[in-house]
Design a protein around this motif. Structure first.
Motif: not given
Length: 195
Positions: A120-127
């Motif tokens: 599972y994912f805890t954090k997604l950062e995208e620019n």
């Protein structure tokens, strides 16, 4: 006369004077005719030059009139070209904004499709150009399968697995991971371009 033994004398001076006068008259006539012909040729050449000048002036006037008649159309065309360039620039900006808006959705969809059970994912950062994902898994093999599947995605490139950490929570062994990569939007059609 013949018998006297005298020779008759003729005065040739008047004859020479007459001949000289006649020669001067001929010369005068020739000079006059030559002068008249020269003047006529000069006048003809001048007339031809005037004709050429009038023709060129008429041509220039007609050309100027046509240019002035076309000038409003040219100015309108230039303003339309400038407006078109401005609209194309705005369209490009809108396409970039639209692509940027859909980037997060595309990245998240690829990540979810590639996610095996137990991860599972805890954090997604995208620019818009790059992204970073943090998550947890119950085993290291799930992280390896996830990394393998995500690498095959068409929207993600240059994927790097930064770290894997063993974190024990509630007497369970869990692995934390961090990945980052670059966004690949080649071939993505923004909604604005579809219409």
């Amino acid at each position: 006369f013949a018998g006297n033994g005298m020779m008759q004398r003729f005065n040739l001076l008047p004859h020479q004077a007459m001949r000289r006068q006649w020669g001067l008259r001929v010369l005068g006539r020739q000079l006059f005719v030559t002068s008249v012909l020269g003047c006529l040729i000069a006048l003809a050449a001048l007339q031809v030059q005037w004709y050429r000048i009038e023709y060129v002036e008429g041509f220039n006037k007609a050309l100027t009139d046509e240019i002035l008649a076309q000038m409003p159309d040219y100015k309108k065309a230039q303003s339309l070209l400038a407006e078109r360039a401005s609209l194309l620039e705005k369209k490009t900006v809108l396409e970039r904004v639209d692509a940027r808006r859909t980037t997060s959705v595309l990245i998240m969809a690829d990540l979810v499709r590639s996610r095996p059970d137990g991860l599972y994912f805890t954090k997604l950062e995208e620019n818009g150009e790059s992204f970073r994902v943090e998550g947890r898994s119950i085993g290291g093999d799930a992280i390896a399968r996830f990394f393998e599947r995500v690498t095959a995605s068409g929207h993600i490139r240059d994927l790097v697995l930064e770290e894997i950490q063993l974190a024990e929570q509630d007497a369970m062994r869990r692995y934390g991971f961090v990945m980052h990569g670059r966004v690949n939007l080649t071939g993505v059609q923004p909604a604005l371009s579809k219409g």
